[in-house]
Write a protein that holds these residues in place. Structure first.
Motif, short mmCIF file in Angstrom:
data_model
loop_
_atom_site.label_atom_id
_atom_site.label_comp_id
_atom_site.label_asym_id
_atom_site.label_seq_id
_atom_site.Cartn_x
_atom_site.Cartn_y
_atom_site.Cartn_z
N LEU A 68 0.82 -1.20 0.00
CA LEU A 68 0.00 0.00 0.00
C LEU A 68 0.86 1.26 0.00
CD1 LEU A 68 -2.97 1.20 0.41
CD2 LEU A 68 -2.21 1.47 2.76
N LEU A 99 0.93 4.02 -3.01
CA LEU A 99 0.49 5.40 -2.79
C LEU A 99 1.67 6.37 -2.64
CD1 LEU A 99 -2.49 4.86 -0.32
CD2 LEU A 99 -2.55 5.13 -2.80
N PRO A 133 -7.79 3.78 4.20
CA PRO A 133 -8.71 2.73 3.74
C PRO A 133 -8.93 1.68 4.82
CG PRO A 133 -6.59 2.62 2.57
CD PRO A 133 -6.54 3.82 3.44
N CYS A 140 -8.93 -1.64 6.86
CA CYS A 140 -7.86 -2.63 7.03
C CYS A 140 -8.37 -3.83 7.80
CB CYS A 140 -6.70 -2.04 7.84
SG CYS A 140 -5.94 -0.63 7.08
N ILE A 174 -4.92 -4.92 3.44
CA ILE A 174 -5.91 -4.03 2.85
C ILE A 174 -6.46 -4.74 1.62
CG2 ILE A 174 -6.33 -1.77 1.81
CD1 ILE A 174 -3.26 -2.28 3.95
N ARG A 224 -7.91 -5.07 -1.95
CA ARG A 224 -7.80 -4.24 -3.17
C ARG A 224 -9.10 -3.48 -3.40
NH1 ARG A 224 -4.89 -1.18 -6.05
NH2 ARG A 224 -3.22 -2.67 -5.82
N ASP A 247 -11.32 -2.48 -1.23
CA ASP A 247 -11.45 -1.39 -0.25
C ASP A 247 -10.55 -0.22 -0.63
OD1 ASP A 247 -13.34 -2.71 1.28
OD2 ASP A 247 -11.85 -3.56 2.65
N LEU A 248 -9.34 -0.51 -1.11
CA LEU A 248 -8.44 0.55 -1.54
C LEU A 248 -9.03 1.28 -2.74
CD1 LEU A 248 -5.84 2.19 -1.47
CD2 LEU A 248 -4.76 0.37 -2.82
N ASP A 249 -9.55 0.54 -3.70
CA ASP A 249 -10.14 1.17 -4.89
C ASP A 249 -11.33 2.06 -4.52
OD1 ASP A 249 -8.23 -0.05 -6.47
OD2 ASP A 249 -9.56 -1.67 -7.13
N TRP A 282 -11.83 3.51 -1.59
CA TRP A 282 -11.27 4.63 -0.85
C TRP A 282 -10.68 5.66 -1.81
CZ3 TRP A 282 -6.16 6.36 -0.22
CH2 TRP A 282 -5.97 7.28 0.80
N LEU A 283 -9.95 5.19 -2.82
CA LEU A 283 -9.38 6.11 -3.81
C LEU A 283 -10.49 6.86 -4.56
CD1 LEU A 283 -6.48 3.92 -5.21
CD2 LEU A 283 -6.25 6.03 -3.87
#
Length: 65
Positions: free
Chosen positions: A16, A20, A37, A39, A49, A51, A53-55, A57-58
């Motif tokens: 992560l 970032l 994001p 976790c 994390i 993927r 959830d990261l997407d 969040w972004l």
């Protein structure tokens, strides 16, 4: 996909931070402020994390910009 990416679409904290381009301390600061994001905390204390959830969040960061 990052080299340390775990199975099932999970990222390590190192993945992560690399993706970032942030430091671990920045991530932990965001997490303490509720701005990171989502976790998962593993029994050994490591964080993962998803993927997805990261997407998501972004996307919210994009909308807020």
């Amino acid at each position: 996909m990052a080299t340390g990416t775990t199975q099932r679409g999970m990222l390590t904290l190192a993945d992560l931070c690399t993706e970032l381009q942030i430091s671990r301390s920045t991530f932990y600061d965001w997490r303490a402020k509720g701005r990171a994001p989502r976790c998962l905390k593993l029994p050994n204390g490591d964080l993962r994390i998803r993927r997805a959830d990261l997407d998501r969040w972004l996307t919210t960061m994009e909308d807020a910009a």
